[in-house]
Design an enzyme around this catalytic site. Structure first.
Site, PDB file in Angstrom:
ATOM      1  N   ASP A   1       0.806  -1.219   0.000  1.00  0.00           N
ATOM      2  CA  ASP A   1       0.000   0.000   0.000  1.00  0.00           C
ATOM      3  C   ASP A   1       0.841   1.272   0.000  1.00  0.00           C
ATOM      4  O   ASP A   1       0.358   2.344  -0.354  1.00  0.00           O
ATOM      5  CB  ASP A   1      -0.923   0.008   1.214  1.00  0.00           C
ATOM      6  CG  ASP A   1      -1.963  -1.097   1.159  1.00  0.00           C
ATOM      7  OD1 ASP A   1      -2.559  -1.284   0.084  1.00  0.00           O
ATOM      8  OD2 ASP A   1      -2.161  -1.780   2.177  1.00  0.00           O
ATOM      9  N   GLY A   2       2.115   1.170   0.391  1.00  0.00           N
ATOM     10  CA  GLY A   2       2.923   2.362   0.608  1.00  0.00           C
ATOM     11  C   GLY A   2       3.120   3.221  -0.620  1.00  0.00           C
ATOM     12  O   GLY A   2       3.072   4.457  -0.540  1.00  0.00           O
TER      13      GLY A   2
ATOM     14  N   ARG B   1      11.356  -8.120  12.043  1.00  0.00           N
ATOM     15  CA  ARG B   1      11.118  -8.276  10.613  1.00  0.00           C
ATOM     16  C   ARG B   1      11.757  -9.546  10.055  1.00  0.00           C
ATOM     17  O   ARG B   1      11.279 -10.105   9.060  1.00  0.00           O
ATOM     18  CB  ARG B   1      11.627  -7.039   9.860  1.00  0.00           C
ATOM     19  CG  ARG B   1      11.293  -7.022   8.388  1.00  0.00           C
ATOM     20  CD  ARG B   1      11.592  -5.674   7.767  1.00  0.00           C
ATOM     21  NE  ARG B   1      10.606  -4.682   8.158  1.00  0.00           N
ATOM     22  CZ  ARG B   1       9.441  -4.509   7.545  1.00  0.00           C
ATOM     23  NH1 ARG B   1       9.115  -5.276   6.513  1.00  0.00           N
ATOM     24  NH2 ARG B   1       8.595  -3.586   7.952  1.00  0.00           N
TER      25      ARG B   1
ATOM     26  N   GLU C   1       2.704   3.943   8.038  1.00  0.00           N
ATOM     27  CA  GLU C   1       3.889   4.755   8.300  1.00  0.00           C
ATOM     28  C   GLU C   1       3.689   5.535   9.602  1.00  0.00           C
ATOM     29  O   GLU C   1       2.570   5.899   9.963  1.00  0.00           O
ATOM     30  CB  GLU C   1       4.150   5.727   7.151  1.00  0.00           C
ATOM     31  CG  GLU C   1       4.430   5.066   5.818  1.00  0.00           C
ATOM     32  CD  GLU C   1       5.757   4.331   5.789  1.00  0.00           C
ATOM     33  OE1 GLU C   1       6.661   4.709   6.585  1.00  0.00           O
ATOM     34  OE2 GLU C   1       5.911   3.407   4.985  1.00  0.00           O
TER      35      GLU C   1
END
Length: 478
Positions: free
Chosen positions: A175-176, A273, A439
């Site tokens: 989506d970024g 991550r 974000e």
């Protein structure tokens, strides 16, 4: 399909297919028919080419056998059908008529493609080569491919790109990149025309909420193949854009805003991550059993039917506060509104505040089941408190939207929203994180990576929705 729905013949001829002469008809209903096949130009045909005396039709068909007339139920596959008209004049006529039908559909002919090579565990490039490029080539769509080089690169490109040579911008990423493009377009001097540029989303990242929302709205699986087909077919729908403002700073959101539990899981899990997608579930368990609550207050303009949520907001001296912050500047400033409209409020402490513009926050997170793409409202999910075991159950319901039915959750629609974030209830020296579209918008004291600069301060901010401001390629028109 009833043969009467095919329409009257536009062009009929006897053509050669696999060495056999057969009748072929193109109808006013956009159907291309011959004895063992019926193709819908709109749904099945991607494009065509003329090679010598043959016309090659590039199409997608269902994998099941038998006559296909735009049915539903089979896996779609690329397939080429070749036929040879009876003469050169007939060849020219078929070429002309087929192109006329395709042109009438309003499909994009030239796209600017932004690809995030780091998206989806660095798989975005492979997704493009394996799933997107072949379909664009079949559809005779010309494209300019640009890989992003760093964070906000796509925003810079969208801000300066000459849009006149393109029919759309395609984002191959999570989506970024889409969010960056929207912000870049709205910060242009010609934002009012730039934001009308149709935007396409190919799921190729770790979070694919927009692509999932668009495809799931018509019952299609969230794949790059299906998303590319939607773009090629050229259907479009409007998309609400929310302006997040703090003083003269602004950020344009198309997905979500989170504060509290969801934001903490989304952002703080980045330290894990290396675990891949499992990091979210792993860290969610940690946060649930070491649950944080945050002091603060939210104020909002409730949508019709939701006016009784929260308490009446008795306004003090802040009624003109927001209007005084809007000054003339380059780019879109967001819709003007008055704090007098914020007639409801809810006081904290809160476990979580979650605003959503579209139903899915990711491919397996149905955050706001009732969210619409362009209804002019944001869906607000509020949790003030919840027993830990109940919270585990509630979180397990996220993949099907069952969490909004929990007695510990308030779920409503709002037109505008104000967040006044405060410190953690267990430690007044520590604050929280405000997450917008994946974000970090703001970090408070004592938070994960709190030394990093953010666009806004951990302080009061306002959100207002502009209905249908942007346009996205969609499986169906709206």
């Amino acid at each position: 399909m009833d043969p009467m729905d095919y329409g009257a013949p536009v062009l009929s001829d006897r053509v050669q297919i696999n060495g056999i002469i057969v009748p072929m008809t193109l109808t006013t209903g956009g159907k291309l028919r011959w004895p063992d096949r019926c193709l819908s130009i709109e749904k099945d045909v991607l494009g065509f080419t003329v090679e010598g005396s043959q016309i090659k039709i590039n199409a997608v068909i269902e994998s099941r056998t038998g006559i296909c007339c735009s049915g539903n139920g089979g896996t779609l596959l690329r397939k080429t059908f070749s036929f040879e008209p009876s003469s050169e004049d007939s060849l020219r006529l078929w070429n002309q008529q087929l192109q006329t039908v395709i042109d009438s559909l309003g499909r994009p002919k030239r796209l600017f493609v932004l690809l995030n090579p780091y998206g989806g565990n660095r798989s975005a490039s492979k997704v493009f080569l394996d799933n997107v490029k072949p379909l664009l080539d079949d559809a005779n769509i010309h494209y300019t491919l640009q890989e992003t080089k760093y964070r906000l690169y796509a925003k810079e490109v969208a801000h300066s790109l000459d849009l006149s040579g393109y029919d759309g911008i395609l984002c191959v990423s999570g989506d970024g990149i889409l969010v960056e493009v929207v912000n870049g377009l709205l910060e242009r001097e010609d934002w009012s025309s730039a934001i009308k540029m149709p935007l396409g989303v190919i799921p190729a990242g770790t979070s694919n909420g927009m692509a999932k929302s668009l495809l799931d709205s018509v019952g299609e699986s969230c794949t790059a193949f299906n998303a590319t087909l939607a773009i090629i077919r050229g259907h479009k729908r409007p998309l609400d854009v929310a302006t997040v403002s703090q003083g003269q700073k602004r950020y344009f959101s198309v997905l979500m805003l989170a504060w509290g539990l969801i934001a903490d899981i989304d952002i703080e899990s980045e330290k894990y991550r290396w675990m891949g997608s499992a990091r979210m579930d792993f860290y969610a368990i940690q946060r649930i059993f070491c649950l944080r609550r945050y002091h603060g207050c939210i104020k909002f303009v409730a949508a019709p039917g939701f006016e009784n949520f929260g308490e009446s907001n008795e306004l003090g001296g802040e009624s003109d506060e927001l209007n005084s912050n809007w000054v003339m500047q380059d780019g879109y400033c967001g819709p003007a509104f008055d704090m007098k409209g914020f007639n409801r409020k809810i006081e904290g402490p809160f476990v979580s505040i979650w605003l959503h513009n579209v139903p899915w926050g990711g491919e397996d997170v149905l955050a706001a089941p009732d969210a619409k793409f362009s209804d002019g409202y944001l869906d607000l999910v509020v949790m003030k408190d919840c027993p830990k075991l109940s919270l585990v159950t509630l979180m397990s319901e996220l993949n099907k939207g069952g969490h909004v039915r929990s007695p510990h959750v308030l779920y409503l629609k709002v037109k505008a929203f104000a967040l006044e974030p405060g410190p953690r209830a267990d430690d007044p020296n520590k604050e929280g994180i405000i997450d917008v579209d994946g974000e970090v918008l703001a970090r408070g004291r004592g938070t994960y990576k709190c030394d990093q600069k953010t666009l806004m301060a951990y302080d009061k901010l306002h959100i207002k929705v502009d209905q249908g401001l942007a346009t996205v390629f969609s499986p169906i028109s709206s």
